[in-house]
Design a protein around this motif. Sequence first.
Motif, short mmCIF file in Angstrom:
data_model
loop_
_atom_site.label_atom_id
_atom_site.label_comp_id
_atom_site.label_asym_id
_atom_site.label_seq_id
_atom_site.Cartn_x
_atom_site.Cartn_y
_atom_site.Cartn_z
N ALA A 7 -4.90 -67.92 31.52
CA ALA A 7 -4.08 -69.13 31.45
C ALA A 7 -4.50 -69.98 30.26
CB ALA A 7 -4.20 -69.93 32.75
N MET A 8 -5.79 -70.14 30.06
CA MET A 8 -6.27 -70.95 28.94
C MET A 8 -5.92 -70.29 27.60
SD MET A 8 -7.49 -73.69 30.12
CE MET A 8 -6.35 -73.57 31.45
N ALA A 9 -6.03 -68.95 27.57
CA ALA A 9 -5.71 -68.23 26.33
C ALA A 9 -4.23 -68.40 25.99
CB ALA A 9 -6.05 -66.75 26.49
N LEU A 10 -3.37 -68.30 27.01
CA LEU A 10 -1.94 -68.45 26.76
C LEU A 10 -1.60 -69.87 26.31
CD1 LEU A 10 -0.40 -66.44 29.75
CD2 LEU A 10 -0.33 -65.82 27.33
N SER A 11 -2.27 -70.85 26.93
CA SER A 11 -2.04 -72.24 26.52
C SER A 11 -2.46 -72.43 25.07
CB SER A 11 -2.84 -73.20 27.40
OG SER A 11 -2.62 -72.92 28.75
N GLY A 12 -3.59 -71.82 24.70
CA GLY A 12 -4.07 -71.90 23.32
C GLY A 12 -3.09 -71.27 22.35
N LEU A 13 -2.57 -70.09 22.74
CA LEU A 13 -1.61 -69.40 21.90
C LEU A 13 -0.37 -70.26 21.69
CD1 LEU A 13 -1.52 -65.67 23.07
CD2 LEU A 13 -2.13 -66.58 20.81
N LEU A 14 0.07 -70.91 22.77
CA LEU A 14 1.26 -71.76 22.67
C LEU A 14 0.99 -72.89 21.69
CD1 LEU A 14 4.10 -72.46 23.79
CD2 LEU A 14 2.94 -74.01 25.35
N TRP A 15 -0.19 -73.47 21.78
CA TRP A 15 -0.55 -74.58 20.90
C TRP A 15 -0.51 -74.13 19.44
CZ3 TRP A 15 -3.95 -76.64 17.35
CH2 TRP A 15 -3.95 -78.04 17.25
N VAL A 16 -1.10 -72.96 19.20
CA VAL A 16 -1.11 -72.42 17.84
C VAL A 16 0.33 -72.18 17.37
CG1 VAL A 16 -1.74 -70.40 16.46
CG2 VAL A 16 -3.39 -71.38 18.07
N PHE A 17 1.15 -71.60 18.28
CA PHE A 17 2.55 -71.33 17.95
C PHE A 17 3.29 -72.61 17.56
CE2 PHE A 17 6.87 -71.30 19.82
CZ PHE A 17 7.49 -70.42 18.94
N THR A 62 10.25 -69.55 26.64
CA THR A 62 8.79 -69.62 26.63
C THR A 62 8.28 -70.24 27.93
OG1 THR A 62 8.92 -69.95 24.26
CG2 THR A 62 6.81 -70.41 25.31
N ALA A 63 8.95 -71.31 28.36
CA ALA A 63 8.52 -71.99 29.59
C ALA A 63 8.59 -71.04 30.78
CB ALA A 63 9.39 -73.21 29.83
N LEU A 64 9.68 -70.28 30.84
CA LEU A 64 9.82 -69.35 31.96
C LEU A 64 8.82 -68.20 31.87
CD1 LEU A 64 12.13 -71.03 32.83
CD2 LEU A 64 13.54 -68.98 33.06
N VAL A 74 2.21 -81.18 25.78
CA VAL A 74 1.63 -79.93 26.26
C VAL A 74 0.14 -80.09 26.56
CG1 VAL A 74 1.06 -77.58 25.60
CG2 VAL A 74 3.35 -78.46 25.17
N MET A 75 -0.59 -80.68 25.61
CA MET A 75 -2.02 -80.84 25.81
C MET A 75 -2.30 -81.75 26.99
SD MET A 75 -4.51 -79.40 24.74
CE MET A 75 -4.90 -78.74 23.16
N GLY A 76 -1.49 -82.80 27.12
CA GLY A 76 -1.65 -83.74 28.24
C GLY A 76 -1.46 -83.03 29.57
N ALA A 77 -0.44 -82.19 29.64
CA ALA A 77 -0.17 -81.46 30.88
C ALA A 77 -1.34 -80.56 31.24
CB ALA A 77 1.11 -80.64 30.74
N LEU A 78 -1.90 -79.91 30.21
CA LEU A 78 -3.02 -79.00 30.45
C LEU A 78 -4.22 -79.76 31.03
CD1 LEU A 78 -4.49 -76.27 30.07
CD2 LEU A 78 -5.06 -77.00 27.77
N VAL A 79 -4.58 -80.85 30.35
CA VAL A 79 -5.74 -81.63 30.81
C VAL A 79 -5.48 -82.20 32.20
CG1 VAL A 79 -7.14 -83.67 30.35
CG2 VAL A 79 -6.45 -82.16 28.46
#
Lengths: 417, 289
Positions: B149-159, B196-198, B238-243
């Motif tokens: 989950a963290m890796a995917l979130s990171g990938l999304l951020w990079v994207f 992407t969200a789905l 996105v980052m806010g949601a993650l935290v």
Amino acid sequence: MPGDRKPSAINNAAPTNASRTKLNRRKFLVKTGGVLAAGAFGAVPLRGWAADPINIGALYPSTGSMAQIGIGCVAAAKLAVDMVNEAGGIKSLGGAKLNLIVSDVQSDTTVTRTETDRLITGNKLSAIHGCYASALTLIASEVCERARVPIITGSSSDQLNKGRSYTFTPFARASQFAKAQLQMAKLVSEQAKVAVIFENTAFGTSTSNGLKELAPGEGVEIVMFEPYSAGFTDASPLINKVKASGANTLFSLSYLNDLILIVRTVKQVGLDIAINGGSGGFVMPDFYKNVGKAAEGLQGVAHWNHDVNEDAQKVNAEFKKRTGEFAFEYAGGLVAQTFMLADALERAASADPKKVRDALSTLDVSSGYAAMAPGGKVKFGPDGKNVYGRPVGVQWQNADLASIFPKEDARAPLLKT
Amino acid sequence: MWETLAQAVINGLLIGGIYALVSIGVTLIFGVVKIVNFAQGEFVMLGMYISFFLATQFGIDPLVSLVVSMPVLFLAGVLIQHFLIRRVLGPNDMPQIFLTFALSLLLLNLSLMLFSANYRTVHTSYSDEAWHIGGLYIPVAKLIAFAVAMALSGLLWVFLHTTDLGRAMRAASQNRDVAMLMGINPNRVFAVAFGTALALAGAAGSLLMPFYSAYPFVGQVFVLMAFVAVVMGTLGNVMGALVASLMMGVAESLGIQFVGADSGLIVVFGLLLLTLAFRPSGLGARRGR
């Protein structure tokens, strides 16, 4: 109360004479006709023609949220009817066959009411069995009481034994289950320290309060008593608490999904604790399929188990052949119930529901499929409760449920985990 | 005491990772397409069923089936955006609310019909495994889920921050009209965002499967936490949601541990109210988008 019996006896007085003559005539025709025709055509095709089949209503949820157990119940009901019919049907009624009329109550209380009504008004029924789930059975029983059709059920709700005269409950009651669970805790350790976790719903709260009240009398100490909100995402914090309580037995009053999470988490934590999962979904074949090896050694309580006696094992083998699963408590109980109905029909020598009810009220069996229950005897008290009824303590052993409690019913030693 | 506390925090963080995948999806759709997707939980449920059937029919590990559930749900997202959402985008919110809500009800009842209400679990070799470190334990399946989950979130951020399409998405989310003037095709951007969200919801489903049961209502359990996290972490951030998701997980776990086993959600919503009182636009507001 003795007063409860009276009205039904009076009500039955009128139809008795009329139907007796009718039945005697029918019997006469059956016998003479059968004998005459047997010479001409051979007896076999005539047996079906000779006696009218006896309609038995079956109310089970075969769709909706309770469908899983409901479908198993229908399979068991069919098996039971086949067994009675293959053994020659109801002999006092000329070998009349039982005819099962199944109705889907869709796991819904409103549908249960209308379906029970429809089943009774649309068919000439001698008796009904159903619905396994207490919430549905309570409603079906009300309708049956009003229509004066006997209902026999595996549901354990104590409410079914209050002010009803057409409702029969051949198996242990909910109040007995709590006591058995507490006594089982002492199998694990003389100093039973029990953690009770229960979902904060009507089911969880009422059952847990029953345990709390009975615990001191059984010499069981409750060291943790904690409600939780059903449908959690993670059982870890809860199990963390259980660990801190120092309990040696865990009672989890939960529905299947929560229970699966709880069991898995206990194993992950590596917590050394005996778990008693109670009854319901816990003693179903599906539980083991979901939990797998982690279920080994888990204890529970049931109103019937497939190893109680030889007859039960025969039923189990046949049920397994038909469905691929072992006969769970409601399935096996249902076969016993159908034989209780057959016994009552045999003695009533009538398909009239009121007479079947009277015959059920004087049922007293201690052998055969009808007596296939923990305790081995069935006799109904004035409240429709089997005076010999008691629950059986079970344990998951080698992907199967073994009876381990009480001593008289134990078929395998307790597996210490 | 410290051990119990540490364990509670670990438990909270691990489940928070799953909340994050769901809430990032919700916040991404809200940020870019400007609609609230009430059906996000049902897509988690679909992801779980995809993994369940791949595991039981073909013996594919639920974690491996991520490579199926994510593209399938991405495609579903693009189609839903193209054929349904696009038609109701406009100044009026009501049709959008009804559309995604109807979608949620439809998927829920369809799956009840097709899959029945039974609980379905998949057993993997690591389902019941845990690493024990001192008095603490870390369940392997949840740790894997958290890490992915963290890796995917990171990938999304990079994207979102390094690719043209990602920048276009952020641009469209900031001001749709100006983005169109700059030559960005909003329909394409919206379709990718929804997909992407789905796909993230599908990933959450696959990651849950080794340790959680699939059933038609399962999405509802997770979507509630996701909405709380989305509001707390500032809508569209996105980052806010993650935290916020990780915080929610920890808050819930601590609540169950130290307040009462039925009080996890009380603590979570208490925290939400406090946040709204002191930082009405959420924790992520100051950092901007």
